[in-house]
Design an enzyme around this catalytic site. Structure first.
Site, PDB file in Angstrom:
ATOM      1  N   LEU A   3       0.872  -1.119  -0.025  1.00  9.39           N
ATOM      2  CA  LEU A   3       0.032   0.096  -0.068  1.00  9.39           C
ATOM      3  C   LEU A   3       0.846   1.159   0.068  1.00  9.39           C
ATOM      4  O   LEU A   3       0.627   2.206  -0.637  1.00  9.39           O
ATOM      5  CB  LEU A   3      -0.846  -0.062   1.363  1.00  9.39           C
ATOM      6  N   ALA A   4       1.997   1.168   0.735  1.00  5.50           N
ATOM      7  CA  ALA A   4       2.840   2.290   0.761  1.00  5.50           C
ATOM      8  C   ALA A   4       4.407   1.679   1.294  1.00  5.50           C
ATOM      9  O   ALA A   4       4.439   0.755   1.814  1.00  5.50           O
ATOM     10  CB  ALA A   4       2.376   3.407   1.635  1.00  5.50           C
ATOM     11  N   SER A  33      11.583   3.900   3.516  1.00 10.20           N
ATOM     12  CA  SER A  33      13.097   3.408   3.560  1.00 10.20           C
ATOM     13  C   SER A  33      13.418   2.351   4.844  1.00 10.20           C
ATOM     14  O   SER A  33      14.203   1.563   4.618  1.00 10.20           O
ATOM     15  CB  SER A  33      14.092   4.578   4.059  1.00 10.20           C
ATOM     16  N   ALA A  86      10.303   0.550   6.163  1.00 13.29           N
ATOM     17  CA  ALA A  86       9.190  -0.538   6.368  1.00 13.29           C
ATOM     18  C   ALA A  86       8.323  -0.097   5.225  1.00 13.29           C
ATOM     19  O   ALA A  86       8.268   0.914   4.474  1.00 13.29           O
ATOM     20  CB  ALA A  86       8.652  -0.620   7.784  1.00 13.29           C
ATOM     21  N   GLN A  87       7.569  -1.248   4.871  1.00 14.35           N
ATOM     22  CA  GLN A  87       6.429  -1.185   3.800  1.00 14.35           C
ATOM     23  C   GLN A  87       5.043  -1.519   4.721  1.00 14.35           C
ATOM     24  O   GLN A  87       5.418  -2.593   5.341  1.00 14.35           O
ATOM     25  CB  GLN A  87       6.709  -1.433   2.609  1.00 14.35           C
ATOM     26  N   ASP A 118       6.248  13.052  14.796  1.00 14.53           N
ATOM     27  CA  ASP A 118       6.378  12.829  13.314  1.00 14.53           C
ATOM     28  C   ASP A 118       5.037  13.259  12.658  1.00 14.53           C
ATOM     29  O   ASP A 118       4.694  12.344  11.602  1.00 14.53           O
ATOM     30  CB  ASP A 118       6.813  11.472  13.032  1.00 14.53           C
TER      31      ASP A 118
END
EC number: 2.7.-.-
Length: 544
Positions: free
Chosen positions: A129-130, A133, A135-136, A291
């Site tokens: 899905l995204a 750098s 994790a995904q 963040d």
């Protein structure tokens, strides 16, 4: 250094040379070897001479890959260290990389969970899905065997073999950082090794997804049943160091202003709630999502007249202690009151600048930097830039770096940027003022005194029996000292009454200090009671 590390160092150096980053190396004896090395690599030319330095640095970091991209992103928040143009270019770095193979992601998840994905999930999508750098994320839903059958979820997976890559690049960064302070006084001010150490901690923390899980659970609990912020649920039974499973949310990205408006969102209230969420985290919870860029913030599409934020990715958080919060609240209030002496005193009282700091010079430095800000209307003043100005002045007076406040200042800039993007007329001061004043009132008002007494009650009970004896002993000591004072007075009469009075005052002051020291472990009001008793005795004796 291994052959692999040597090759990587060569790649880093030649990349910087191709973008002309070597132009910042000063022509001093210390850099002679570096300049000779540059000449030795004569075939590597600056291929981007027509671009400003900030653009070239951004492109170089982008080319060097994820670890350097995230370093640039972190440096973009250190506007106390860099020119605004350079910081703005670094802020454009995008932490978006090609996803790794979905089959590898499946294998990592199954290894972490200890079984086939189909044991727990249906419709696992191997297409990410995204992807970033570190994790995904992939989507799925709980199957019929699970209590939450049919619930949509997101599975976040750490990239395979990313840790050794990070550690190798960090080791090279340390080598470069150790060399930078020797270049000039300005280079020393960068504190490059501290920056790399802070960055290393942030990256290694992000590699442990159980930290993100714990942070998300804490933030979710802090805003349970809140109309302002919703944090997706973490499914703890499925969370491990390299894999976490969480509730999937459906929201409008906060940066998609047109869609928000089309949905009928109350944009003014949305912007104000962003500020309220931030200051609630800071002053009520002492724990904040650090963040909060546009990619991590969404808006619930339901009930747009009463908009609610949705926050994801709690990998980076900040914590504050009472001293930090007092500094923030009093500094902001003093700044907006243009009380620069109070701002200066706050830095010294916090212990962040040396106790022998020249307060007059410190106050004047704050005045010179901050006073021009008031050329703008209050509604246009940026809290983040105010804090940045305070940091910049304080650094000139040897303020120690406070990483938690740097993190907070970065987050504040994010919040302000998003708030004014959503609603350009946002008045930050009017929105934040109640939080600051309420917190200060709670810390120094009647409520604070009562709370302090309540907290100290066990100590009071423990020491209550000692109180009469302590007062009696203090009075006995006073009698003995008075006797000796009388003897001393007789010998000083020839020198006049005034000197005698001075001696009595000095010795009495010593007694008072002694009493304070003697009872420093007693509850506050009990120590004060002892002191008042002694003062009354001294006063009565003086009258007699």
């Amino acid at each position: 250094m291994t052959c692999k590390n040597t090759r990587r160092l060569y790649q880093i150096i030649t990349t910087f040379l191709r973008y002309g980053i070597d132009e910042i190396i000063p022509d001093i004896p210390l850099t002679r070897h570096a300049r000779l090395g540059r000449k030795a690599l004569f075939w590597v030319r600056n291929q981007h001479k027509d671009q400003p330095f900030g653009v070239r640095l951004r492109l170089a970091l982008q080319e060097l890959g994820p670890v350097w991209i995230k370093l640039g992103q972190m440096l973009s928040t250190r506007r106390d260290l860099f020119e605004p143009e350079l910081a703005e270019q670094l802020a454009l770095l995008q932490d978006s990389v090609e996803p790794f193979d979905g089959k590898s992601a499946r294998q990592i998840i199954e290894q972490a969970l200890g079984g086939s994905l189909e044991t727990w999930f249906d419709e696992f999508d191997e297409q990410a899905l995204a992807s970033a750098s570190i994790a995904q994320v992939h989507t799925a839903k709980f199957n019929q065997n699970q209590p939450l059958a049919g619930k949509d979820v997101v599975l976040k997976v750490i990239r395979p073999d990313i840790e050794p890559i990070i550690k190798a690049d960090i080791a090279l960064m340390y080598r470069l950082a150790s060399w930078i302070p020797r270049l000039s006084n300005d280079a020393k001010r960068l504190r490059a090794t501290e920056v790399v150490r802070e960055y290393e901690k942030t990256l290694l923390d992000e590699l442990d997804l159980t930290r993100e899980m714990a942070n998300a659970i804490r933030l979710r609990n802090n805003f349970e049943n809140s109309e302002m912020l919703y944090v997706p649920e973490m499914y703890q039974d499925f969370c491990h160091k390299n894999v976490i499973v969480m509730e999937r949310i459906y929201g409008i990205p906060v940066s998609d202003v047109e869609t928000l408006k089309a949905n009928g969102t109350d944009m003014k209230l949305l912007a104000e709630r962003g500020v309220q969420v931030f200051f609630t985290q800071v002053f009520r919870d002492s724990f904040f999502h650090a963040d909060m860029h546009a990619g991590n913030i969404f808006v619930n599409p339901n009930h747009p007249e009463n908009p609610q934020y949705i926050g994801i990715d709690c990998g980076i958080v900040g914590t504050l202690n009472q001293n930090d919060k007092r500094y923030l609240a009093e500094s902001f209030v003093a700044f907006f009151n243009r009380d620069y002496r109070r701002v200066a005193l706050m830095h010294v009282e916090s212990g962040w600048t040396p106790p022998d700091t020249d307060i007059d010079a410190f106050e004047q430095a704050f005045r010179e930097v901050c006073e021009p800000i008031f050329a703008k209307p209050l509604s246009e003043i940026s809290f983040g830039h105010v804090l940045l100005n305070l940091f910049n002045v304080a650094r000139e007076f040897n303020m120690e770096v406070q990483p938690q406040l740097v993190l907070l200042q970065k987050t504040l800039l994010y919040i302000e940027g998003l708030g004014r993007q959503v609603y350009p007329q946002l008045d930050l001061w009017q929105t934040a003022k109640p939080f600051l004043q309420n917190w200060l009132n709670e810390q120094v008002g009647v409520k604070a005194i009562l709370r302090d007494l309540k907290q100290r009650a066990p100590q009071f009970r423990e020491h209550f029996a000692e109180f009469p004896e302590a007062v009696f002993n203090a009075l006995q000591q006073q009698k003995q000292i008075n006797f000796r004072l009388d003897e001393l007075n007789k010998t000083l009469q020839a020198q006049g009454r005034q000197k005698s009075h001075n001696v009595r005052s000095i010795v009495s002051g010593v007694i008072i200090l002694g009493v304070l020291w003697r009872f420093d472990d007693l509850p506050l009001w009990l120590s004060c009671g002892t002191l008042v008793t002694v003062l009354l005795v001294l006063l009565l004796q003086r009258k007699s």
